[in-house]
Structures are given as structure tokens and as C-alpha cells.
Design a protein around this motif. Structure first.
Motif, PDB file in Angstrom:
ATOM      1  N   UNK A 298     -10.319  -0.958 -16.673  1.00 15.96           N
ATOM      2  CA  UNK A 298      -9.120  -0.430 -16.010  1.00 15.96           C
ATOM      3  C   UNK A 298      -9.321   0.971 -15.442  1.00 15.96           C
ATOM      4  N   UNK A 299      -9.810   1.880 -16.255  1.00 14.92           N
ATOM      5  CA  UNK A 299      -9.884   3.259 -15.760  1.00 14.92           C
ATOM      6  C   UNK A 299     -10.917   3.391 -14.640  1.00 14.92           C
ATOM      7  N   UNK A 300     -12.003   2.651 -14.746  1.00 15.69           N
ATOM      8  CA  UNK A 300     -13.033   2.698 -13.697  1.00 15.69           C
ATOM      9  C   UNK A 300     -12.453   2.210 -12.369  1.00 15.69           C
ATOM     10  N   UNK A 301     -11.730   1.095 -12.450  1.00 15.52           N
ATOM     11  CA  UNK A 301     -11.154   0.538 -11.216  1.00 15.52           C
ATOM     12  C   UNK A 301     -10.054   1.424 -10.647  1.00 15.52           C
ATOM     13  N   UNK A 302      -9.205   1.952 -11.538  1.00  9.49           N
ATOM     14  CA  UNK A 302      -8.076   2.737 -11.041  1.00  9.49           C
ATOM     15  C   UNK A 302      -8.542   3.999 -10.316  1.00  9.49           C
ATOM     16  N   UNK A 303      -9.622   4.590 -10.814  1.00  6.77           N
ATOM     17  CA  UNK A 303     -10.164   5.777 -10.124  1.00  6.77           C
ATOM     18  C   UNK A 303     -10.558   5.404  -8.700  1.00  6.77           C
ATOM     19  N   UNK A 304     -11.237   4.277  -8.553  1.00  2.00           N
ATOM     20  CA  UNK A 304     -11.713   3.849  -7.228  1.00  2.00           C
ATOM     21  C   UNK A 304     -10.528   3.421  -6.350  1.00  2.00           C
ATOM     22  N   UNK A 305      -9.562   2.715  -6.945  1.00  2.00           N
ATOM     23  CA  UNK A 305      -8.354   2.353  -6.184  1.00  2.00           C
ATOM     24  C   UNK A 305      -7.714   3.613  -5.597  1.00  2.00           C
ATOM     25  N   UNK A 306      -7.567   4.624  -6.451  1.00  2.00           N
ATOM     26  CA  UNK A 306      -6.858   5.834  -6.013  1.00  2.00           C
ATOM     27  C   UNK A 306      -7.666   6.633  -4.994  1.00  2.00           C
ATOM     28  N   UNK A 307      -8.979   6.737  -5.201  1.00  2.00           N
ATOM     29  CA  UNK A 307      -9.766   7.515  -4.229  1.00  2.00           C
ATOM     30  C   UNK A 307      -9.805   6.786  -2.882  1.00  2.00           C
ATOM     31  N   UNK A 309      -7.449   4.835  -1.794  1.00  2.00           N
ATOM     32  CA  UNK A 309      -6.102   4.940  -1.221  1.00  2.00           C
ATOM     33  C   UNK A 309      -5.926   6.300  -0.532  1.00  2.00           C
ATOM     34  N   UNK A 310      -6.424   7.339  -1.148  1.00  2.00           N
ATOM     35  CA  UNK A 310      -6.250   8.659  -0.535  1.00  2.00           C
ATOM     36  C   UNK A 310      -7.055   8.766   0.759  1.00  2.00           C
ATOM     37  N   UNK A 311      -8.214   8.123   0.798  1.00  2.00           N
ATOM     38  CA  UNK A 311      -8.999   8.060   2.042  1.00  2.00           C
ATOM     39  C   UNK A 311      -8.239   7.303   3.123  1.00  2.00           C
ATOM     40  N   UNK A 312      -7.630   6.192   2.732  1.00  2.00           N
ATOM     41  CA  UNK A 312      -6.886   5.383   3.701  1.00  2.00           C
ATOM     42  C   UNK A 312      -5.651   6.125   4.214  1.00  2.00           C
ATOM     43  N   UNK A 313      -5.021   6.920   3.337  1.00  2.00           N
ATOM     44  CA  UNK A 313      -3.869   7.714   3.777  1.00  2.00           C
ATOM     45  C   UNK A 313      -4.301   8.666   4.882  1.00  2.00           C
ATOM     46  N   UNK A 314      -5.422   9.355   4.665  1.00  2.00           N
ATOM     47  CA  UNK A 314      -5.911  10.295   5.697  1.00  2.00           C
ATOM     48  C   UNK A 314      -6.208   9.547   6.984  1.00  2.00           C
ATOM     49  N   UNK A 315      -6.853   8.417   6.872  1.00  2.04           N
ATOM     50  CA  UNK A 315      -7.223   7.616   8.047  1.00  2.04           C
ATOM     51  C   UNK A 315      -5.967   7.164   8.814  1.00  2.04           C
ATOM     52  N   UNK A 316      -4.989   6.674   8.078  1.00  2.48           N
ATOM     53  CA  UNK A 316      -3.777   6.161   8.740  1.00  2.48           C
ATOM     54  C   UNK A 316      -2.968   7.290   9.362  1.00  2.48           C
ATOM     55  N   UNK A 413       0.304  -2.123   2.110  1.00  2.00           N
ATOM     56  CA  UNK A 413      -1.144  -2.166   1.906  1.00  2.00           C
ATOM     57  C   UNK A 413      -1.454  -1.887   0.441  1.00  2.00           C
ATOM     58  N   UNK A 414      -2.155  -2.804  -0.175  1.00  2.00           N
ATOM     59  CA  UNK A 414      -2.656  -2.600  -1.531  1.00  2.00           C
ATOM     60  C   UNK A 414      -4.154  -2.363  -1.398  1.00  2.00           C
ATOM     61  N   UNK A 415      -4.558  -1.110  -1.589  1.00  2.00           N
ATOM     62  CA  UNK A 415      -5.940  -0.737  -1.282  1.00  2.00           C
ATOM     63  C   UNK A 415      -6.869  -1.214  -2.403  1.00  2.00           C
ATOM     64  N   UNK A 416      -7.907  -1.932  -2.010  1.00  2.00           N
ATOM     65  CA  UNK A 416      -8.873  -2.457  -2.971  1.00  2.00           C
ATOM     66  C   UNK A 416      -9.988  -1.472  -3.250  1.00  2.00           C
ATOM     67  N   UNK A 417     -11.035  -1.975  -3.888  1.00  2.27           N
ATOM     68  CA  UNK A 417     -12.133  -1.085  -4.276  1.00  2.27           C
ATOM     69  C   UNK A 417     -13.408  -1.393  -3.480  1.00  2.27           C
ATOM     70  N   UNK A 418     -13.232  -2.008  -2.299  1.00  3.09           N
ATOM     71  CA  UNK A 418     -14.399  -2.237  -1.446  1.00  3.09           C
ATOM     72  C   UNK A 418     -14.928  -0.901  -0.911  1.00  3.09           C
ATOM     73  N   UNK A 419     -16.040  -0.943  -0.212  1.00  6.64           N
ATOM     74  CA  UNK A 419     -16.530   0.260   0.463  1.00  6.64           C
ATOM     75  C   UNK A 419     -15.461   0.710   1.465  1.00  6.64           C
ATOM     76  N   UNK A 423     -13.264  -1.147   4.848  1.00  2.69           N
ATOM     77  CA  UNK A 423     -11.805  -1.320   4.985  1.00  2.69           C
ATOM     78  C   UNK A 423     -11.329  -0.708   6.302  1.00  2.69           C
ATOM     79  N   UNK A 424     -11.804   0.493   6.601  1.00  2.31           N
ATOM     80  CA  UNK A 424     -11.391   1.162   7.847  1.00  2.31           C
ATOM     81  C   UNK A 424     -11.825   0.346   9.065  1.00  2.31           C
ATOM     82  N   UNK A 425     -13.046  -0.149   9.038  1.00  3.12           N
ATOM     83  CA  UNK A 425     -13.531  -0.949  10.175  1.00  3.12           C
ATOM     84  C   UNK A 425     -12.678  -2.192  10.372  1.00  3.12           C
ATOM     85  N   UNK A 426     -12.276  -2.791   9.277  1.00  4.19           N
ATOM     86  CA  UNK A 426     -11.431  -3.982   9.356  1.00  4.19           C
ATOM     87  C   UNK A 426     -10.078  -3.639   9.981  1.00  4.19           C
ATOM     88  N   UNK A 427      -9.533  -2.487   9.549  1.00  2.00           N
ATOM     89  CA  UNK A 427      -8.240  -2.076  10.092  1.00  2.00           C
ATOM     90  C   UNK A 427      -8.344  -1.783  11.592  1.00  2.00           C
TER      91      UNK A 427
END
Lengths: 443, 272
Positions: A298-307, A309-316, A413-419, A423-427
């Protein structure tokens, strides 16, 4: 007590350790390092006395897997430990956890005060289904803290809300609303599915009962339905006469008073002994095991989910096709400061944004992204997108949509833990289609 | 049920059965800062098998009114008064931790009243760690966290509660935080620390006595429990392995099995 070499700090296990170990002792399970899957309906009694003792709550143990199961029990203890709760009861889904919570708390003629910004299924439960059981609700916008106070009636038995509302990311002021609830002698129930205990432990901010859809971030893998209710143990059911089914002798168990006998675990004991017995939305041991696999990381995934998500916020925020972005990490989000207080480990991976071009653009975007999955779930390790007005909240009429804070241009958008670059390229593919919807094939 | 002892209202769980004065009485006495709820996995059995049960909340604890009593001796006298208050001439006592000190002292003072004594995690003296005592007297919740840490063995730390879905350490912690820490745990710890009469009291005890000790008990280690048991004439010792000080919850079934055998043998009930 005489060991003077001890430090003054407790040596109890920390979050990451509990995620892996809580609720389970291998030496009591044939040394099996992994939690065994007890795929059984029922359990042998030693003798008639043993059977009677189990049915009479004289001793702990398992009778029938609708009521409890050893694999499910490990999950329950694990989540209780992670939340800082006294006890937990796992259910077949998040919705059944909410339903069981309400049915344990309320009787016909009772009333609940409920945040208006909820998952569409939860809205329908409170708005349409619970009134059939004689339980009425008053909806209050999540930021209208004083509105919760005003909505409390003599027969109100609790306040319910999602800490971060679905899908608009409005945050309830949990500490203040908890004070309002407690001043009225009623509990605060928080759906913390979006946060998981890694991001927020609602009991530390005044909540009394926490519910989760474990299907989401807690499991992460999107393979299994599961829910849970967790009890904080602080709420005093005997402080007033609002909860007679918790405090008065209960005919179903030889006159047992749950509050007197079980105190800080009374709610869970009643939810299991009565609610699970009579309604039966039990979790399968296989699904409990599947969820346990997710919680281990859980904690490993949540860190990546959140980081991510914050990248995607900047991008959007910087994107020409995006009209607006809602996420508590955005400085001009109305709840930015509150989020820092309540969600110190990260603001979550749910983002709502408006796409320029309205509904048609939204449809084109959704239909053309390839990596992001278009489906009715959140909190998967994979990135998920949906258009709420035509999906999760599609059963709402125009007025209800507006009250729930939804708009036709909103994409959830529910941001996953892919590279993150994938995700940005897909968007980019989705946004290109949204800008020229007629020129892109609709796959 | 609620009743009065020395003019103060006292709460006691009756184990889910109406209190019946015709049946032999077993009184369960909790440890420092805790309540009657620690006994739930023992009391219901006896209440449904021929006994009247009172799992008490000591004054100022749990659902009982008044202020916490400040010495073990005062608590022992109060316990004797409680037996009188409910209309009994005799009772069987079961104590945990501080409750052992109280029941030992009570038995030595009122030898004709007490018919059997069962001690869980007991010792002749319980000197307190000064840091822990200081935290509790200053109302610091860390006192409870420390107590829960030290009081639990593997079951408490990893989990595996006998009642599905319950989590040991948080449940115990919440019980100990249910009233103001300095007024319950702080007063109790000081009373334990001050009590010096345990070994002398033990020498006076002539009734059947059971000591249940746990190999992982850091608060009242086995060697301390045995030292106490050796002084009691009719003493038997049962040791539970892989378990901590909160044996009555961590290994509730094993504790109940031993307790059932001891009480039904030495203080039988003619009721079913």
C-alpha cells in the motif's frame, strides 16, 4: 513494569510493517508464511458446549463464513491496525459496508445528515433506497460546515461523508464536522476510500467510523470487490438515549447490551452479530486474500500514485485543451490548506478536469485514449478515466448533477502508477482527438 | 448492573445474565487503568454455567462513579464492602495484574469471605518504571501506548484476536483512554508502586489459589509470579507460552480452560 532499561517510546510496529504482518501469526497456521485461504463455509465444534459458547458470544471463534472467516479476519485486523481502529468488519463491497453501517446505526424513523458530494451509487442509497427502510437523509454541501449543524434533527443518528468528495475533490472539514457531530451526541462516519490510511487516518481527526471500498487503492489490482467498516472505539454509545439498539438488552443474544459488554468494539460486534447474520453481505476468503496482497504494498503504491498525480496536475494545468483542474495540490483549490493538514502524505490520485469543447470533446477524449482505461472504477494501479455525467452519475437528473457539483465537461481521472511520460503521451492522443473530434476515428 | 458500594455507584457486568443471588459469586477485578471489558471472554462463560458474575469497574473507572482509590489496601477493603453490598457472604475472586494485588490483599484481610483466588499476570509487587509512572501521572497518552506495547505478546503485536475482527493493542489502548489517564492509570500505577505488602499477604492465604502466568509477560514475569505462588499454601501454577501480560485476551481460550477447571473443581456450583 520493572524494566528500567526501556526507552520511553513504544515499540509497536509501524505502518509499513503492519501492512505486511498485522492480523496474522504463522505459527498458528501450520507455519504458513502466506496467509492461508480458508475456503470453507463452516467450522467444527469441539462438543455441544463449545458450539453453545460460540453462538452465545462466550468465546471467540468461527461458526459460519457468513459471520466470520479466518482469512477475512486477518484482513479485518490488518485494516483496523492501519487505521488505528479497535475493530473492523469486512464486507462484499464498499456499498455493503455503508449499508451495514447505516443499518447498525439506524432504525426506521431515524435521520442522517449526508454530504452531497458522493459516489453516485452512495447518493442513490441515501436518496432513494434508505427512505424505503424509513431512514431519511438531509444532504449538505461538503464545504458548508455549519450546514451540517443546521441539518441535525432530534432523530439524527449520524453524519456521513466522503472526506474528499467524488468526483469534485471538495474536502469536508473533518475536525470541525466531528465536533458538530459530537456536540449533538452522534457519530461521524467517513468514507475514506480515496485516501486509504496511508494518506489520512480519520480517527485522528475525530471520525468515529470509517468505511472503505477495498476494491480501490487498498487492493489496487482491480481484481476483487471488497469493503470494510472500521470502528475508532472512542464514541460513547451510552452518553444519551439515541442508540437503544447499542445500549439496551438485545433479544437476539440473550439480552446482551453491546455497548456495556464490548465498549470500544461494540459497533463492530453488533454489525457482525446482527447485520452480517441477518443481511449477509460477507466477503469471500479468496477476495479477502486478494485484497491482502494489495495491502502489502500500500505505502509503496500510494507514494507513486501521489507523485504521478502531482505530475499530471502540472501537465493538465499547462495544457491548452484543459479548461480547469481540480486537485487539492493546486494552490488555488479552495481546500488546499485543509488538504495539507488532513492529507500530509499526499493529496491523492483523483483529479477532475474540464476539457475545452464540452461534452463532445469529452466523449472524443475518452474514446481515443489507449493506455488509460475507460471504466467505472477508481484506485486501480492502472490509469482510469471516465466522464461522470454520462457514466458513474448518469442516473442523476440535471438538478441533482448540479447539486453534486458536476458538469458536462468534467473528466474524472484516477492516476495509475505507470511511467508518467506514457500517461502524458496517451493523453496527448486524447486531447488531439478532442480538438478535432470529426477527424479522428472513434475506436 | 449498577449498585452502590460505600454510597458510590458502581458498575459491574453480569456476563450477559441477570444477577442471581442464589448462585455462587465470582468477582473479576481488572488491571491498572482498565475496565470490566477486559474480562468479556471469561465472564460470559461462567454467567451461563451456574455462577453469578460481577466484572467490576473499580471506582472512577469505566462506568463506575467516584474517584479512583489511591492504595491497594483501600481497594481491598472496598472489594470486601462490595461483596456485602450485593448481599453475599462469600465469593471467588479473579484478578489481573493490579487486580491480583487487590485480590491478594483482600483475601489476606478477609480470609473467611474468599473461597478461591485466581491470579493472572500476578506478582507480589509491581514496582513501576519511573518514566511510565511519570507519563501516566501527567496525563500523557504515551503512558497508555507504552503500557499496551509492554503488556502484549505476539498476539497483541501481530494480531490474531480470538474474536474475529478485533485488534488487540488499539482496543486495549482505547479502554485505558476511556477516562482521564492521570485519574485512572496515574492513580493506579502509583498505588501499585506504593504497595509493599504482597508477599506478606500471600503467606496468609490458605484457600485454593491459581496463578496463570505467561512466558512473554514483560510486566509481571513468570519468575515474579512463581515467587508469589511459592508463598501461597494451596497454590497451583499454569504457564501459558508465547503470550504476554494481556493473557486474558491474547490467549482467552487457554485461560478460560484453566480457569474453568480450577473454579468448577474448587468452588463448584449446583446450578447449570
Amino acid at each position: 513494569m520493572s524494566d528500567k532499561k526501556k526507552t520511553v517510546d513504544p515499540n509497536t510496529y509501524k505502518f509499513d510493517t503492519l501492512s505486511l504482518h498485522a492480523g496474522y501469526q504463522p505459527h498458528k497456521n501450520a507455519g504458513s508464511r502466506q496467509v492461508p485461504i480458508y475456503q470453507t463455509t463452516s467450522y467444527l465444534f469441539d462438543d455441544v458446549d463449545h458450539a453453545a459458547a460460540l453462538f452465545n458470544l462466550e468465546r471467540g471463534g468461527h461458526i459460519y463464513s457468513r459471520i466470520s472467516n479466518p482469512t477475512v479476519g486477518v484482513l479485518e485486523e490488518r485494516v483496523a491496525s492501519l487505521e488505528g481502529g479497535t475493530a473492523a468488519l469486512a464486507t462484499s463491497s464498499g456499498m455493503s459496508a455503508i449499508f451495514l453501517t447505516v443499518m447498525t446505526l439506524c432504525e426506521a424513523g431515524d435521520h442522517l445528515v449526508v454530504s452531497s458530494q458522493l459516489y453516485g451509487g452512495t447518493v442513490n442509497l441515501f436518496r432513494l433506497t434508505l427512505p424505503k427502510f424509513g431512514i431519511k437523509c438531509t444532504f449538505v454541501k461538503p464545504r458548508d460546515t455549519q450546514g451540517f449543524k443546521k441539518a441535525i434533527q432530534k432523530n439524527t443518528k449520524g453524519i456521513f461523508g466522503e472526506l474528499v468528495g467524488n468526483p469534485g475533490n471538495e474536502i469536508m472539514n473533518m475536525p470541525e464536522i466531528a465536533n458538530i457531530a459530537h456536540d449533538a451526541g452522534i457519530p461521524l462516519i467517513i468514507d475514506a476510500t480515496y485516501q486509504t490510511p496511508y494518506l489520512c487516518k480519520p480517527f485522528e481527526h475525530g471520525a468515529d467510523i470509517v468505511v472503505h471500498s477495498l476494491t480501490k487503492w487498498m487492493a489496487g489490482h482491480g481484481s476483487s470487490m471488497a469493503g470494510i467498516l472500521v470502528e475508532g472505539g472512542k464514541f460513547d454509545w451510552m452518553q444519551n438515549d439515541k442508540f437503544p439498539t447499542m445500549t439496551k438488552p438485545y433479544e437476539g443474544y440473550h439480552g446482551l447490551s453491546f455497548a456495556e459488554e464490548f465498549g470500544p468494539t461494540a459497533f463492530t460486534m453488533k454489525a457482525r452479530a446482527e447485520g452480517m447474520r441477518d443481511f449477509g453481505p460477507c466477503l469471500s476468503p479468496q477476495n479477502a486474500w486478494n485484497v491482502l496482497q494489495g495491502i502489502e504494498t500500500l505505502s509503496v503504491r500510494m507514494k507513486k500514485h501521489c507523485s504521478n498525480a502531482e505530475e499530471m496536475v502540472k501537465y493538465l494545468l499547462a495544457h491548452e485543451s484543459v479548461a480547469w483542474v481540480s486537485h487539492p495540490s493546486v494552490p488555488d483549490h479552495p481546500d488546499h490548506e485543509l488538504a495539507k493538514k488532513l492529507l500530509p502524505n499526499g493529496r491523492g490520485s483523483m483529479i477532475a478536469f474540464g476539457i475545452k469543447g464540452g461534452k463532445d470533446a469529452g466523449v472524443a477524449f475518452i474514446n481515443n485514449v489507449k493506455l488509460a482505461s475507460h471504466l467505472a472504477n477508481v484506485g486501480d494501479t492502472r490509469t482510469l478515466v471516465i466522464h461522470p455525467a454520462s457514466g458513474t452519475h448518469s442516473q442523476m437528473d440535471e438538478a441533482t448533477l448540479k447539486f453534486a457539483g458536476l458538469s458536462h465537461d468534467m473528466i474524472r481521472l484516477s492516476v495509475g502508477i505507470e511511467d508518467i511520460n506514457d500517461i502524458k503521451n496517451d493523453f496527448e492522443i486524447g486531447f488531439r482527438a478532442a480538438r478535432k473530434p470529426r477527424l479522428v476515428s472513434n475506436q | 448492573m449498577k449498585f452502590k458500594v460505600n454510597g458510590q455507584e458502581v458498575y459491574a457486568s453480569t456476563g450477559g445474565r441477570p444477577f442471581d443471588k442464589n448462585k455462587p459469586l465470582i468477582i473479576f477485578v481488572h488491571g491498572s487503568g482498565l475496565t470490566h471489558m477486559t474480562w468479556v471472554l471469561q465472564t460470559r462463560y461462567f454467567a451461563f454455567h451456574g455462577y453469578s458474575v460481577l466484572a467490576i469497574d473499580m471506582p472512577g473507572h469505566g462506568l463506575s462513579s467516584g474517584k479512583s482509590l489511591k492504595s491497594i489496601e483501600e481497594m481491598a477493603d472496598w472489594l470486601s464492602s462490595l461483596i456485602d453490598s450485593v448481599g453475599y457472604k462469600e465469593a471467588s475472586l479473579v484478578g489481573h495484574s493490579q487486580g491480583c494485588l487487590v485480590t491478594i490483599e483482600c483475601t489476606s484481610r478477609y480470609p473467611n469471605k474468599i473461597k478461591t483466588l485466581s491470579l493472572m499476570g500476578g506478582a507480589g509487587a509491581i514496582p513501576m518504571n519511573p518514566d511510565l509512572l511519570n507519563l501516566a501521572e501527567n496525563n500523557d497518552p504515551k503512558a497508555v501506548d507504552l503500557m499496551m506495547d509492554w503488556a502484549h505478546g505476539p498476539a497483541g503485536h501481530f494480531g490474531g484476536h480470538p474474536v474475529p475482527g478485533l485488534y488487540h493493542i488499539n482496543t486495549g489502548g482505547m479502554l485505558a483512554k476511556s477516562r482521564t489517564i492521570k485519574d485512572t492509570l496515574g492513580v493506579d500505577f502509583r498505588a501499585c508502586d506504593n504497595y509493599k505488602n504482597g508477599f506478606d499477604a500471600a503467606k496468609k492465604i490458605k484457600i485454593p489459589t491459581l496463578s496463570i502466568l505467561a512466558t512473554g509477560d514483560k510486566m509481571c514475569p513468570v519468575k515474579e509470579g512463581k515467587k508469589l505462588a511459592d508463598l501461597i499454601e494451596k497454590s497451583q501454577v499454569e504457564i501459558i507460552d508465547n503470550c504476554g501480560h494481556m493473557m486474558l485476551l491474547e490467549e482467552a481460550d487457554r485461560v478460560l480452560k484453566v480457569l474453568k477447571k480450577f473454579i468448577t473443581t474448587n468452588y463448584p456450583s449446583k446450578f447449570k
